[in-house]
Design a protein around this motif. Structure first.
Motif, PDB file in Angstrom:
ATOM      1  N   ALA A 171     -12.327   8.187  27.109  1.00 57.04           N
ATOM      2  CA  ALA A 171     -12.334   8.422  28.558  1.00 57.04           C
ATOM      3  C   ALA A 171     -10.936   8.202  29.125  1.00 57.04           C
ATOM      4  CB  ALA A 171     -13.330   7.487  29.233  1.00 57.04           C
ATOM      5  N   SER A 192     -18.171  11.254  35.726  1.00 54.91           N
ATOM      6  CA  SER A 192     -17.513   9.978  35.410  1.00 54.91           C
ATOM      7  C   SER A 192     -18.470   8.949  34.806  1.00 54.91           C
ATOM      8  CB  SER A 192     -16.842   9.403  36.665  1.00 54.91           C
ATOM      9  OG  SER A 192     -15.921  10.331  37.202  1.00 54.91           O
ATOM     10  N   TYR A 211     -14.877  -2.703  32.409  1.00 54.65           N
ATOM     11  CA  TYR A 211     -16.056  -1.886  32.681  1.00 54.65           C
ATOM     12  C   TYR A 211     -17.191  -2.351  31.772  1.00 54.65           C
ATOM     13  CZ  TYR A 211     -12.524   0.999  34.893  1.00 54.65           C
ATOM     14  OH  TYR A 211     -11.489   1.434  35.684  1.00 54.65           O
ATOM     15  N   THR A 221      -6.738   4.601  29.364  1.00 59.14           N
ATOM     16  CA  THR A 221      -7.756   5.222  28.520  1.00 59.14           C
ATOM     17  C   THR A 221      -8.700   4.173  27.957  1.00 59.14           C
ATOM     18  OG1 THR A 221      -6.130   6.903  27.905  1.00 59.14           O
ATOM     19  CG2 THR A 221      -8.127   6.781  26.578  1.00 59.14           C
ATOM     20  N   THR A 233     -12.558  10.696  36.210  1.00 63.40           N
ATOM     21  CA  THR A 233     -12.376  10.407  34.786  1.00 63.40           C
ATOM     22  C   THR A 233     -12.728  11.645  33.963  1.00 63.40           C
ATOM     23  OG1 THR A 233     -12.854   8.047  35.050  1.00 63.40           O
ATOM     24  CG2 THR A 233     -13.177   8.993  32.856  1.00 63.40           C
ATOM     25  N   SER A 234     -11.935  11.935  32.949  1.00 66.05           N
ATOM     26  CA  SER A 234     -12.221  13.057  32.048  1.00 66.05           C
ATOM     27  C   SER A 234     -12.544  12.520  30.664  1.00 66.05           C
ATOM     28  CB  SER A 234     -11.034  14.025  31.985  1.00 66.05           C
ATOM     29  OG  SER A 234      -9.849  13.350  31.619  1.00 66.05           O
ATOM     30  N   LEU A 247     -17.606   5.039  35.374  1.00 66.71           N
ATOM     31  CA  LEU A 247     -16.155   4.928  35.439  1.00 66.71           C
ATOM     32  C   LEU A 247     -15.648   5.536  36.747  1.00 66.71           C
ATOM     33  CD1 LEU A 247     -15.511   5.910  31.718  1.00 66.71           C
ATOM     34  CD2 LEU A 247     -15.412   3.617  32.709  1.00 66.71           C
ATOM     35  N   THR A 289     -15.941  16.757  29.135  1.00 70.62           N
ATOM     36  CA  THR A 289     -16.549  16.487  30.438  1.00 70.62           C
ATOM     37  C   THR A 289     -17.640  17.520  30.731  1.00 70.62           C
ATOM     38  OG1 THR A 289     -14.395  15.680  31.184  1.00 70.62           O
ATOM     39  CG2 THR A 289     -16.064  16.088  32.875  1.00 70.62           C
ATOM     40  N   PRO A 319      -9.704  -0.745  28.754  1.00 69.25           N
ATOM     41  CA  PRO A 319      -8.713   0.331  28.822  1.00 69.25           C
ATOM     42  C   PRO A 319      -7.307  -0.122  28.430  1.00 69.25           C
ATOM     43  CG  PRO A 319      -9.321  -0.408  31.020  1.00 69.25           C
ATOM     44  CD  PRO A 319     -10.223  -1.114  30.082  1.00 69.25           C
ATOM     45  N   LEU A 326      -8.897   7.772  32.359  1.00 69.04           N
ATOM     46  CA  LEU A 326      -9.132   7.406  33.753  1.00 69.04           C
ATOM     47  C   LEU A 326      -8.102   8.075  34.667  1.00 69.04           C
ATOM     48  CD1 LEU A 326      -9.747   3.580  33.154  1.00 69.04           C
ATOM     49  CD2 LEU A 326     -11.372   5.473  32.975  1.00 69.04           C
TER      50      LEU A 326
END
Length: 382
Positions: free
Chosen positions: A132, A158, A66, A139, A87-88, A83, A102, A175, A134
């Motif tokens: 983050a 996100s 990313y 992560t 995603t949180s 993202l 979030t 990630p 996913l």
């Protein structure tokens, strides 16, 4: 006009994809708006070894999963990382509210905020960092490596958005398969907590103030009589009766002689009100100030003190709307920190440098004992 790196520039703004290079270890990337921005970035206070952030790892040939985009306008650098949906977000350091971040907006600007609530956007420490998670469970960690006031905006689905004064790099970790893997990688950059003394893991008795000394002894005796384990009793500022901002007080005299005080824009020692009244403030961005402070701590520890709590070090100032010193104040910092800069640059790391100086002073007092330093304010890596 479009540049070879994919950036677009107008008279007042630049936009585009950030350039990247692998640093530190596999899965870690540094992003900058351009080569010029990379060269203009201030030194890192987050990394234990600032050279690591500046060193390209030639043996790593992977590309990031990313990549952020940027917009530079009116001296501000806006960074967006989009993202996958769902995603949180977690992290963002010491903040009010729920663990999941979030939909939240955070401002990293160390602030004395007694009585804060869920809507408070700035607390005592600044950590421009987002974790983050996913939808896949993988992560990603993202660090905006800037000491300036920074807005972390997680309100768009996100998407991570950072807004701060340009130029600053963004560091991504992963990630990786899990949050633990991300945090392990982060620790390789910013370090880990020092090993505390064993006694510090016990129960600490602490309240606003216990005075006079007879009251402290009474509390200790009562714990023993009731057979309640207690390893530590903290004493608040009342024991320090006699601190003065005037000639004749040894700390003020020695500090003035060593020229260690934070200065106003006019070049005079800044005077601000705190609990004892009008006071001057050590400029911990200077090596001579840190050495001066460490030696005071060394002498203080010789009185039988086992631990020190650095309080009010946002720095908190009374009788002012901003709750801190003017951003125009001058810190005559070491070149390795960014040199002479105004307070807006050093504000969020004033505490970090104070804590380091306190730690070094305790080591000077007894190199065979593990220091114990608490700090109310802090920054990434504190």
């Amino acid at each position: 006009m479009t540049g070879i790196d994919g950036t677009t520039a107008t008279k007042d703004a630049r936009t585009g994809n950030m350039i990247f290079e692998p640093i530190l270890e596999e899965g870690v990337f540094r992003f900058d708006c351009s080569t010029d921005d990379r060269n203009a970035a201030f030194p890192s206070f987050s990394f234990v070894d600032t050279k690591v952030r500046e060193t390209l790892i030639m043996s790593i040939h992977e590309v990031p999963s990313y990549s952020p985009t940027f917009e530079c306008v009116m001296g501000q650098q806006i960074v967006n990382i989009e993202l996958p949906p769902g995603t949180s977000f977690y992290g963002t350091g010491e903040v009010s509210g729920q663990l999941e971040r979030t939909g939240k907006r955070i401002l990293t600007w160390n602030t004395d905020v007694w009585g804060y609530g869920r809507g408070t956007t700035s607390l005592y420490q600044s950590h421009p960092w987002v974790l983050a998670v996913l939808p896949s469970g993988e992560t990603l960690g993202v660090l905006a490596d800037t000491t300036h006031r920074c807005e972390t905006d997680l309100r768009q689905e996100s998407t991570i958005r950072f807004i701060s004064r340009q130029s600053y790099p963004v560091i991504t970790f992963g990630p990786f398969p899990s949050p633990i893997d991300v945090l392990v990688s982060l620790s390789h950059a910013i370090g880990i907590v020092f090993m505390p003394p064993k006694w510090s893991l016990g129960y600490h008795q602490c309240q606003w103030s216990d005075v006079p000394d007879a009251r402290v002894r009474e509390i200790a005796r009562t714990f023993r009589e009731k057979k309640i384990p207690c390893d530590v009793i903290w004493m608040d500022i009342d024991y320090m009766n006699g601190i003065k901002y005037e000639k004749g007080y040894f700390a003020y005299d020695s500090g003035s002689e060593a020229d260690v005080w934070v200065q106003t824009a006019g070049g005079r020692p800044y005077i601000g009100d705190v609990w004892p009244g009008p006071r001057v403030f050590p400029d911990f961005t200077q090596s001579n100030s840190r050495s001066w402070w460490a030696n005071l701590v060394k002498d203080f520890i010789s009185n039988g003190v086992d631990g020190i709590w650095n309080d009010m070090n946002e720095p908190a100032i009374f009788k002012t709307v901003t709750k801190t010193m003017p951003e125009s104040n001058i810190h005559r910092g070491d070149l390795e920190f960014g040199g002479c800069q105004n307070h807006s640059y050093y504000h969020n790391v004033y505490d970090l440098l104070m804590a380091r100086s306190t730690y070094e002073g305790m080591k000077l007092a007894n190199g065979n004992k593990r220091p114990f330093v608490l700090t109310r304010a802090g920054f990434v890596g504190s």
